[in-house]
Design a protein around this motif. Structure first.
Motif, PDB file in Angstrom:
ATOM      1  N   LYS A   1       0.948  -1.195  -0.059  1.00 41.36           N
ATOM      2  CA  LYS A   1       0.078   0.031   0.079  1.00 41.36           C
ATOM      3  C   LYS A   1       0.824   1.392   0.079  1.00 41.36           C
ATOM      4  N   GLY A   2       1.842   1.171   0.446  1.00 42.23           N
ATOM      5  CA  GLY A   2       2.742   2.446   0.620  1.00 42.23           C
ATOM      6  C   GLY A   2       4.330   2.268   0.165  1.00 42.23           C
ATOM      7  N   ILE A   3       4.993   3.461   0.180  1.00 40.83           N
ATOM      8  CA  ILE A   3       6.272   3.349  -0.148  1.00 40.83           C
ATOM      9  C   ILE A   3       7.010   3.339   1.176  1.00 40.83           C
ATOM     10  N   TRP A   4       7.601   2.208   1.702  1.00 42.38           N
ATOM     11  CA  TRP A   4       8.509   2.045   3.094  1.00 42.38           C
ATOM     12  C   TRP A   4       9.837   1.969   2.541  1.00 42.38           C
ATOM     13  N   LEU A   5      10.645   3.040   2.580  1.00 39.34           N
ATOM     14  CA  LEU A   5      11.796   3.171   1.826  1.00 39.34           C
ATOM     15  C   LEU A   5      13.066   3.780   3.005  1.00 39.34           C
ATOM     16  N   SER A   6      14.187   3.214   2.616  1.00 39.47           N
ATOM     17  CA  SER A   6      15.353   3.757   3.452  1.00 39.47           C
ATOM     18  C   SER A   6      16.401   4.009   2.506  1.00 39.47           C
ATOM     19  N   VAL A   7      16.867   5.264   2.467  1.00 40.99           N
ATOM     20  CA  VAL A   7      17.961   5.625   1.640  1.00 40.99           C
ATOM     21  C   VAL A   7      19.476   5.690   2.449  1.00 40.99           C
ATOM     22  N   VAL A   8      20.556   4.938   1.897  1.00 41.21           N
ATOM     23  CA  VAL A   8      21.902   5.290   2.661  1.00 41.21           C
ATOM     24  C   VAL A   8      22.588   6.333   1.958  1.00 41.21           C
TER      25      VAL A   8
ATOM     26  N   LEU B   1      -4.252   7.941  -2.115  1.00 41.76           N
ATOM     27  CA  LEU B   1      -5.524   7.537  -2.662  1.00 41.76           C
ATOM     28  C   LEU B   1      -6.503   8.191  -1.917  1.00 41.76           C
ATOM     29  N   ALA B   2      -6.652   8.484  -0.644  1.00 35.63           N
ATOM     30  CA  ALA B   2      -7.870   8.870   0.161  1.00 35.63           C
ATOM     31  C   ALA B   2      -7.960  10.403  -0.482  1.00 35.63           C
ATOM     32  N   VAL B   3      -6.831  11.238  -0.756  1.00 36.50           N
ATOM     33  CA  VAL B   3      -6.978  12.281  -1.251  1.00 36.50           C
ATOM     34  C   VAL B   3      -7.405  12.679  -2.464  1.00 36.50           C
ATOM     35  N   LYS B   4      -7.012  11.778  -3.378  1.00 43.32           N
ATOM     36  CA  LYS B   4      -7.453  11.776  -4.772  1.00 43.32           C
ATOM     37  C   LYS B   4      -8.467  10.914  -5.292  1.00 43.32           C
ATOM     38  N   ASN B   5      -8.858  10.149  -4.575  1.00 39.84           N
ATOM     39  CA  ASN B   5      -9.762   9.009  -4.900  1.00 39.84           C
ATOM     40  C   ASN B   5      -9.423   8.173  -5.992  1.00 39.84           C
ATOM     41  N   GLU B   6      -8.195   8.158  -6.336  1.00 34.01           N
ATOM     42  CA  GLU B   6      -7.544   7.078  -7.438  1.00 34.01           C
ATOM     43  C   GLU B   6      -6.253   6.706  -6.939  1.00 34.01           C
ATOM     44  N   PRO B   7      -6.088   5.400  -7.271  1.00 36.35           N
ATOM     45  CA  PRO B   7      -4.460   4.857  -6.758  1.00 36.35           C
ATOM     46  C   PRO B   7      -3.573   5.495  -7.780  1.00 36.35           C
TER      47      PRO B   7
ATOM     48  N   LEU C   1      -5.582   5.578  14.011  1.00 39.42           N
ATOM     49  CA  LEU C   1      -4.897   6.705  13.008  1.00 39.42           C
ATOM     50  C   LEU C   1      -5.856   7.354  12.071  1.00 39.42           C
ATOM     51  N   ALA C   2      -7.182   6.875  12.356  1.00 41.41           N
ATOM     52  CA  ALA C   2      -8.194   7.310  11.469  1.00 41.41           C
ATOM     53  C   ALA C   2      -8.141   8.833  11.315  1.00 41.41           C
ATOM     54  N   GLU C   3      -8.153   9.562  12.607  1.00 38.09           N
ATOM     55  CA  GLU C   3      -8.142  10.889  12.643  1.00 38.09           C
ATOM     56  C   GLU C   3      -7.022  11.599  12.172  1.00 38.09           C
ATOM     57  N   ILE C   4      -6.075  10.900  12.255  1.00 41.73           N
ATOM     58  CA  ILE C   4      -4.751  11.903  11.896  1.00 41.73           C
ATOM     59  C   ILE C   4      -3.798  11.273  10.790  1.00 41.73           C
ATOM     60  N   ALA C   5      -4.149  10.257  10.121  1.00 44.24           N
ATOM     61  CA  ALA C   5      -3.513   9.855   8.833  1.00 44.24           C
ATOM     62  C   ALA C   5      -4.309   9.935   7.571  1.00 44.24           C
ATOM     63  N   THR C   6      -3.603  10.075   6.522  1.00 41.66           N
ATOM     64  CA  THR C   6      -4.156  10.184   5.254  1.00 41.66           C
ATOM     65  C   THR C   6      -3.397   9.474   3.855  1.00 41.66           C
ATOM     66  N   SER C   7      -3.858   9.324   2.981  1.00 42.93           N
ATOM     67  CA  SER C   7      -3.039   8.942   2.061  1.00 42.93           C
ATOM     68  C   SER C   7      -3.385   9.387   0.652  1.00 42.93           C
TER      69      SER C   7
ATOM     70  N   THR D   1      -3.368   3.278   0.639  1.00 40.10           N
ATOM     71  CA  THR D   1      -4.073   2.712   1.812  1.00 40.10           C
ATOM     72  C   THR D   1      -5.283   3.577   1.798  1.00 40.10           C
ATOM     73  N   SER D   2      -6.418   2.716   1.730  1.00 40.37           N
ATOM     74  CA  SER D   2      -7.737   3.473   1.668  1.00 40.37           C
ATOM     75  C   SER D   2      -8.151   3.974   3.005  1.00 40.37           C
ATOM     76  N   ALA D   3      -8.895   4.893   3.303  1.00 37.08           N
ATOM     77  CA  ALA D   3      -9.351   5.601   4.569  1.00 37.08           C
ATOM     78  C   ALA D   3      -9.602   4.663   5.582  1.00 37.08           C
ATOM     79  N   GLU D   4     -10.345   3.608   5.056  1.00 43.31           N
ATOM     80  CA  GLU D   4     -11.019   2.677   6.150  1.00 43.31           C
ATOM     81  C   GLU D   4      -9.974   1.563   6.584  1.00 43.31           C
ATOM     82  N   GLU D   5      -8.789   1.549   5.559  1.00 44.41           N
ATOM     83  CA  GLU D   5      -7.763   0.581   6.094  1.00 44.41           C
ATOM     84  C   GLU D   5      -6.732   1.015   7.262  1.00 44.41           C
ATOM     85  N   PHE D   6      -6.877   2.209   7.591  1.00 40.83           N
ATOM     86  CA  PHE D   6      -6.048   2.764   8.834  1.00 40.83           C
ATOM     87  C   PHE D   6      -6.705   2.242  10.021  1.00 40.83           C
ATOM     88  N   PRO D   7      -6.003   1.625  10.983  1.00 38.82           N
ATOM     89  CA  PRO D   7      -6.343   1.492  12.160  1.00 38.82           C
ATOM     90  C   PRO D   7      -7.325   2.595  12.982  1.00 38.82           C
TER      91      PRO D   7
END
Ligand code: BT5
Length: 254
Positions: A62-69, A161-167, A153-159, A144-150
């Motif tokens: 669902k996300g970009i989980w990234l680390s850069v050295v 997808l949730a903002v644009k309504n498209e992946p 996090l529902a009130e403090i997180a967004t994605s 991540t869709s809005a409903e998928e957040f625990p």
């Protein structure tokens, strides 16, 4: 491959389906001598980390989980500014590629309408006044869709997808983030942090706001005025101007 336009960042990729934390993997391979620009990405993290042993919700695919050295040639004291540098790069990438007008909350959050879209965790290994490596970890909530957040996090997180309504293509966005980060990093090496800090100010949602500063042993409120050359936040209070250094402080709207 075809969408990767950066020259150094992402030329070596450690890809995981599931991993504990991409930052932990990146620190291991950095300690083993991997080249600068090596990245670690994962579909899911089982123990994704925030600051101060907080968790980072990192669902599969669902996300970009990234680390850069990075192995920057500057002093360890400069390292905190790498978080601000990364925030500028990711904000520009999301704004231009996704057309989402997000902004930076000092020091390490990227927000859209007050909700967290991206978190950044920078970690460093240094000895004798020289940086061995810096790992910049970024968690971008993409599809991540809005409903998928625990619930917590529902009130403090967004994605996105949730903002644009498209992946959005995580691969293409990842490539944009790496390209932006590489450009900004090269600028920092050439010219120092001053231009990046100026750009940071234009992308910030913190400056000009009334804030509560919550530290380990004190708490006060004031107005966030600017950031200084160390990347510290300057807050105007009843007791005068206070310098807030990133670390175990949190900034909340008043
Ligand atoms: C951060 O910490 O925002 C840094 C997050 C860094 C995550 C990346 S993912 C790749 C790399 N590998 C890692 O293990 N970490 C990095 P902090 O400012 O402490 O914020 C953590 C808080 O954000 C948590 O306590 C939650 O309240 C909230 N949170 C957790 N998961 C979230 C998510 N997916 N989206 C938005 N907020 C979240």
């Amino acid at each position: 491959e075809s969408c990767l336009h950066s020259h150094s960042l992402g030329r070596q990729i450690h890809y995981f389906s599931d991993v504990g934390s991409t930052n932990n993997e990146a620190k291991k391979i950095a300690a083993d001598g991997c080249p600068e620009g090596t990245i670690v990405v994962a579909e899911a993290q089982t123990v994704g980390r925030g600051r101060l042993s907080r968790g980072w919700f990192s669902p599969y695919g669902k996300g970009i989980w990234l680390s850069v050295v990075l192995r920057p040639p500057f002093q360890p004291q400069q390292a905190p500014k790498c978080t601000l540098m990364a925030a500028v790069a990711v904000t520009k990438a999301i704004r231009s590629f996704c057309d989402v007008p997000c902004g930076i909350k000092w020091p390490n959050d990227i927000l859209y309408e007050g909700k967290k879209l991206v978190g950044i965790l920078t970690e460093m290994s240094a000895e004798m006044d020289a940086i061995n490596y810096i790992v910049i970890g970024m968690g971008v909530n993409v599809n991540t869709s809005a409903e998928e957040f625990p619930p917590e996090l529902a009130e403090i997180a967004t994605s996105i997808l949730a903002v644009k309504n498209e992946p959005v293509s995580r691969l293409q966005l990842l490539c944009r983030i790496l390209a932006e980060l590489e450009l900004i990093y090269q600028q920092v090496i050439r010219e120092g942090f001053a231009p990046v800090l100026e750009e940071w100010k234009t992308l910030s949602v913190t400056l000009g706001q009334a804030v509560n500063v919550i530290g380990p042993d004190e708490q006060y409120s004031g107005t966030a005025v600017t950031i200084d050359e160390d990347g510290a936040l300057l807050v105007e209070t009843d007791m005068g101007l206070r310098k807030v250094i990133a670390g175990d402080v949190s900034i909340r709207p008043q």
